[in-house]
Design a protein around this motif. Structure first.
Motif, PDB file in Angstrom:
ATOM      1  N   ASN A  63      -9.517  27.235   8.210  1.00 11.37           N
ATOM      2  CA  ASN A  63      -8.082  27.251   8.513  1.00 11.37           C
ATOM      3  C   ASN A  63      -7.387  26.027   7.923  1.00 11.37           C
ATOM      4  OD1 ASN A  63      -5.789  28.458  10.031  1.00 11.37           O
ATOM      5  ND2 ASN A  63      -5.877  26.510  11.122  1.00 11.37           N
ATOM      6  N   HIS A  64      -8.049  24.869   7.967  1.00  9.11           N
ATOM      7  CA  HIS A  64      -7.482  23.640   7.401  1.00  9.11           C
ATOM      8  C   HIS A  64      -7.300  23.787   5.887  1.00  9.11           C
ATOM      9  CE1 HIS A  64      -6.534  19.355   7.364  1.00  9.11           C
ATOM     10  NE2 HIS A  64      -7.292  19.247   6.276  1.00  9.11           N
ATOM     11  N   ILE A  65      -8.310  24.351   5.231  1.00 10.33           N
ATOM     12  CA  ILE A  65      -8.222  24.580   3.778  1.00 10.33           C
ATOM     13  C   ILE A  65      -7.056  25.514   3.469  1.00 10.33           C
ATOM     14  CG2 ILE A  65      -9.399  25.630   1.795  1.00 10.33           C
ATOM     15  CD1 ILE A  65     -12.068  24.770   3.124  1.00 10.33           C
ATOM     16  N   LYS A  66      -6.936  26.551   4.279  1.00  9.51           N
ATOM     17  CA  LYS A  66      -5.863  27.533   4.102  1.00  9.51           C
ATOM     18  C   LYS A  66      -4.491  26.873   4.279  1.00  9.51           C
ATOM     19  CE  LYS A  66      -4.482  31.935   6.237  1.00  9.51           C
ATOM     20  NZ  LYS A  66      -4.808  32.839   7.355  1.00  9.51           N
ATOM     21  N   THR A  67      -4.394  25.992   5.264  1.00  7.65           N
ATOM     22  CA  THR A  67      -3.129  25.320   5.578  1.00  7.65           C
ATOM     23  C   THR A  67      -2.693  24.378   4.462  1.00  7.65           C
ATOM     24  OG1 THR A  67      -3.640  25.423   7.936  1.00  7.65           O
ATOM     25  CG2 THR A  67      -1.928  23.871   7.270  1.00  7.65           C
ATOM     26  N   ILE A  68      -3.640  23.569   3.947  1.00  6.69           N
ATOM     27  CA  ILE A  68      -3.261  22.596   2.913  1.00  6.69           C
ATOM     28  C   ILE A  68      -2.984  23.270   1.572  1.00  6.69           C
ATOM     29  CG2 ILE A  68      -4.452  20.653   4.003  1.00  6.69           C
ATOM     30  CD1 ILE A  68      -6.744  21.009   2.066  1.00  6.69           C
ATOM     31  N   ASN A  69      -3.470  24.502   1.424  1.00  6.59           N
ATOM     32  CA  ASN A  69      -3.180  25.241   0.192  1.00  6.59           C
ATOM     33  C   ASN A  69      -1.804  25.900   0.248  1.00  6.59           C
ATOM     34  OD1 ASN A  69      -5.555  24.593  -1.030  1.00  6.59           O
ATOM     35  ND2 ASN A  69      -6.650  26.422  -0.382  1.00  6.59           N
ATOM     36  N   ALA A  88     -13.607  32.485  10.020  1.00  2.46           N
ATOM     37  CA  ALA A  88     -14.924  32.055   9.535  1.00  2.46           C
ATOM     38  C   ALA A  88     -15.777  33.262   9.157  1.00  2.46           C
ATOM     39  CB  ALA A  88     -15.633  31.231  10.605  1.00  2.46           C
ATOM     40  N   THR A  89     -15.724  34.287   9.987  1.00  6.09           N
ATOM     41  CA  THR A  89     -16.557  35.476   9.771  1.00  6.09           C
ATOM     42  C   THR A  89     -16.210  36.198   8.478  1.00  6.09           C
ATOM     43  OG1 THR A  89     -16.847  35.751  12.165  1.00  6.09           O
ATOM     44  CG2 THR A  89     -17.277  37.676  10.792  1.00  6.09           C
ATOM     45  N   ILE A  90     -14.920  36.418   8.220  1.00  3.16           N
ATOM     46  CA  ILE A  90     -14.554  37.153   7.001  1.00  3.16           C
ATOM     47  C   ILE A  90     -14.843  36.331   5.748  1.00  3.16           C
ATOM     48  CG2 ILE A  90     -12.860  38.690   8.065  1.00  3.16           C
ATOM     49  CD1 ILE A  90     -10.652  36.846   6.947  1.00  3.16           C
ATOM     50  N   ASN A  91     -14.797  35.009   5.878  1.00  5.82           N
ATOM     51  CA  ASN A  91     -15.134  34.157   4.725  1.00  5.82           C
ATOM     52  C   ASN A  91     -16.630  34.131   4.473  1.00  5.82           C
ATOM     53  OD1 ASN A  91     -12.868  32.419   3.330  1.00  5.82           O
ATOM     54  ND2 ASN A  91     -12.262  32.627   5.471  1.00  5.82           N
ATOM     55  N   ILE A 141     -20.815  20.289  16.347  1.00  2.32           N
ATOM     56  CA  ILE A 141     -20.102  19.493  15.354  1.00  2.32           C
ATOM     57  C   ILE A 141     -20.576  19.869  13.958  1.00  2.32           C
ATOM     58  CG2 ILE A 141     -21.749  17.561  15.678  1.00  2.32           C
ATOM     59  CD1 ILE A 141     -19.388  15.684  14.845  1.00  2.32           C
ATOM     60  N   LEU A 142     -19.621  19.956  13.050  1.00  2.00           N
ATOM     61  CA  LEU A 142     -19.896  20.176  11.639  1.00  2.00           C
ATOM     62  C   LEU A 142     -19.136  19.114  10.864  1.00  2.00           C
ATOM     63  CD1 LEU A 142     -20.733  21.779   9.056  1.00  2.00           C
ATOM     64  CD2 LEU A 142     -18.716  23.220   9.442  1.00  2.00           C
ATOM     65  N   ILE A 143     -19.859  18.327  10.075  1.00  2.00           N
ATOM     66  CA  ILE A 143     -19.222  17.376   9.166  1.00  2.00           C
ATOM     67  C   ILE A 143     -19.500  17.900   7.766  1.00  2.00           C
ATOM     68  CG2 ILE A 143     -19.159  14.993   8.319  1.00  2.00           C
ATOM     69  CD1 ILE A 143     -20.079  14.129  11.139  1.00  2.00           C
ATOM     70  N   ALA A 144     -18.418  18.150   7.040  1.00  2.00           N
ATOM     71  CA  ALA A 144     -18.574  18.819   5.754  1.00  2.00           C
ATOM     72  C   ALA A 144     -17.673  18.229   4.685  1.00  2.00           C
ATOM     73  CB  ALA A 144     -18.279  20.310   5.903  1.00  2.00           C
ATOM     74  N   LYS A 145     -18.133  18.361   3.457  1.00  2.00           N
ATOM     75  CA  LYS A 145     -17.337  17.971   2.295  1.00  2.00           C
ATOM     76  C   LYS A 145     -16.638  19.221   1.766  1.00  2.00           C
ATOM     77  CE  LYS A 145     -17.795  15.944  -2.338  1.00  2.00           C
ATOM     78  NZ  LYS A 145     -18.742  15.452  -3.369  1.00  2.00           N
ATOM     79  N   ILE A 146     -15.376  19.075   1.412  1.00  2.00           N
ATOM     80  CA  ILE A 146     -14.627  20.186   0.834  1.00  2.00           C
ATOM     81  C   ILE A 146     -14.574  19.975  -0.674  1.00  2.00           C
ATOM     82  CG2 ILE A 146     -12.497  21.538   0.895  1.00  2.00           C
ATOM     83  CD1 ILE A 146     -14.092  21.276   3.574  1.00  2.00           C
ATOM     84  N   ASP A 147     -15.156  20.905  -1.404  1.00  2.00           N
ATOM     85  CA  ASP A 147     -15.216  20.809  -2.861  1.00  2.00           C
ATOM     86  C   ASP A 147     -14.715  22.121  -3.469  1.00  2.00           C
ATOM     87  OD1 ASP A 147     -15.747  20.124  -5.485  1.00  2.00           O
ATOM     88  OD2 ASP A 147     -17.916  20.396  -5.323  1.00  2.00           O
ATOM     89  N   ASN A 148     -13.523  22.063  -4.049  1.00  2.00           N
ATOM     90  CA  ASN A 148     -12.938  23.250  -4.675  1.00  2.00           C
ATOM     91  C   ASN A 148     -12.898  24.438  -3.706  1.00  2.00           C
ATOM     92  OD1 ASN A 148     -11.738  24.640  -6.783  1.00  2.00           O
ATOM     93  ND2 ASN A 148     -13.691  25.365  -7.614  1.00  2.00           N
ATOM     94  N   HIS A 149     -12.393  24.179  -2.490  1.00  2.00           N
ATOM     95  CA  HIS A 149     -12.242  25.171  -1.413  1.00  2.00           C
ATOM     96  C   HIS A 149     -13.573  25.618  -0.807  1.00  2.00           C
ATOM     97  CE1 HIS A 149      -8.252  25.090  -2.928  1.00  2.00           C
ATOM     98  NE2 HIS A 149      -8.462  25.877  -3.956  1.00  2.00           N
ATOM     99  N   ARG A 150     -14.677  25.021  -1.227  1.00  7.31           N
ATOM    100  CA  ARG A 150     -15.987  25.348  -0.658  1.00  7.31           C
ATOM    101  C   ARG A 150     -16.339  24.348   0.433  1.00  7.31           C
ATOM    102  NH1 ARG A 150     -19.562  24.057  -4.390  1.00  7.31           N
ATOM    103  NH2 ARG A 150     -21.322  24.973  -3.306  1.00  7.31           N
ATOM    104  N   ILE A 151     -16.975  24.849   1.490  1.00  8.17           N
ATOM    105  CA  ILE A 151     -17.433  23.981   2.578  1.00  8.17           C
ATOM    106  C   ILE A 151     -18.895  23.649   2.346  1.00  8.17           C
ATOM    107  CG2 ILE A 151     -17.802  23.788   5.073  1.00  8.17           C
ATOM    108  CD1 ILE A 151     -15.533  25.826   5.456  1.00  8.17           C
ATOM    109  N   ILE A 152     -19.167  22.363   2.147  1.00  9.95           N
ATOM    110  CA  ILE A 152     -20.546  21.915   1.916  1.00  9.95           C
ATOM    111  C   ILE A 152     -20.980  21.063   3.113  1.00  9.95           C
ATOM    112  CG2 ILE A 152     -22.104  20.650   0.383  1.00  9.95           C
ATOM    113  CD1 ILE A 152     -19.952  21.146  -1.843  1.00  9.95           C
TER     114      ILE A 152
END
Length: 308
Positions: free
Chosen positions: A302-308, A118-121, A15-26
């Motif tokens: 992928n979610h970030i990519k989709t909403i953009n 994930a790998t290319i990012n 599991i990963l719980i992360a904040k999305i800030d300006n397309h960055r995964i924190i």
């Protein structure tokens, strides 16, 4: 925006719980639980009762985490164990009923796509043709491409759990058991690995998931796993060969004492080292970079990519 990403794999539940800030995964919280969901599936194509109990016990912990962090979105997928089990769909529905977490069972090809994303990012600085290897408990995904496109995708039904269960009956494994395992892997690689280009065009190897991170931890003799040290590091085939020989000669109780090995991986890590070495030889890779940000990170990218 806060997102919870869950990868229900054949050996681990992460599991990963992360904040999305300006397309960055924190990352806010990240953990991998070893549950071995693929236990015994080869026998009757059903999920083992013990494996289901281990999985549900971890979902109780995940339910608490979801309540605590209250994410805006939950992205959850199941891979080879749920794909291969006759009752995989039924079990995923029981998780939804008990914990209100919908698990989408994805294909090997989709799993490969998301892990590659994930790998290319995560390895943007290497603007080269790469070969990503993701060794799981019940399958192995191979993707070749670059930052712009995927050239080839292969999903193999070989993993650390299913091959260990099929071939290893002794502790330590006998030479015959290891030889028979290698024969099967080589046959599958010869049959399945065909690229529409010269292998010399692969400039970089990147390995994902617990087998790779464990082998690198052994290589560095790290007592406590540290993502900051392992992620982005490199394992060469010479060191891998030494580690493989050492692991295959040791009993499980002695492997557990080695720095870098979780005791729940101790029985399957020799198999992982064999798969990796044969893949690297087949792909002409003298070394491989380690990526510990796999499918769960790919889901969020992928979610970030989709909403953009």
């Amino acid at each position: 925006m806060i997102i919870a990403s869950i990868d229900l794999g054949s050996n681990s539940l992460s599991i990963l719980i992360a904040k999305i800030d300006n397309h960055r995964i924190i990352p806010i919280f990240e953990k991998i639980y070893l549950i071995r969901l693929a236990q015994g599936i080869k026998e009757n194509s059903l999920l083992h009762e013990d494996a289901k109990k281990r999985c549900l016990n971890v979902f109780k912990k995940i339910e608490t985490l979801i309540t605590k962090y209250n994410p805006d979105h939950i992205l959850a997928v199941g891979t080879a164990a749920l794909r291969n089990a006759i009752d995989g769909e039924i079990f995923s529905k029981s998780i939804l009923k008990n914990f209100n977490i919908p698990i989408k069972i994805i294909s090997g090809q989709n799993e490969a796509n998301l892990t590659y994303l994930a790998t290319i990012n995560e390895f943007k600085k290497y603007n080269k043709n790469i070969c990503m290897i993701d060794i799981g408990g019940a399958s192995t995904e191979i993707v070749v491409g670059n930052s712009n496109s995927i050239f080839s995708k292969i999903s193999l039904d070989i993993g650390t759990v299913n091959l260990t269960e099929e071939f290893i009956n002794n502790d330590p494994p006998t030479k015959n058991e290891l030889d028979q395992m290698e024969i099967k892997i080589k046959k599958i690689l010869t049959k399945k690995i065909h690229f529409p280009f010269n292998k010399e065009n692969i400039h970089l190897g990147i390995g994902v998931a617990g087998t790779l991170t464990t082998l690198k931890s052994i290589d560095l003799n790290i007592q406590k796993y540290d993502s900051k040290i392992i992620h982005g590091s490199k394992l060469n085939i010479k060191n891998l060969t030494k580690i493989k020989k050492k692991l295959c000669k040791m009993k499980i109780k002695d492997r557990i004492k080695l720095n870098g090995i979780d005791e729940k991986r101790a029985d399957i890590i020799p198999t992982g080292s064999i798969i990796l070495k044969l893949l690297m030889k087949e792909l002409n890779l003298k070394s491989i970079y380690i990526n510990d940000r796999g499918l769960r990170w790919g889901l969020i990218y992928n979610h970030i990519k989709t909403i953009n």
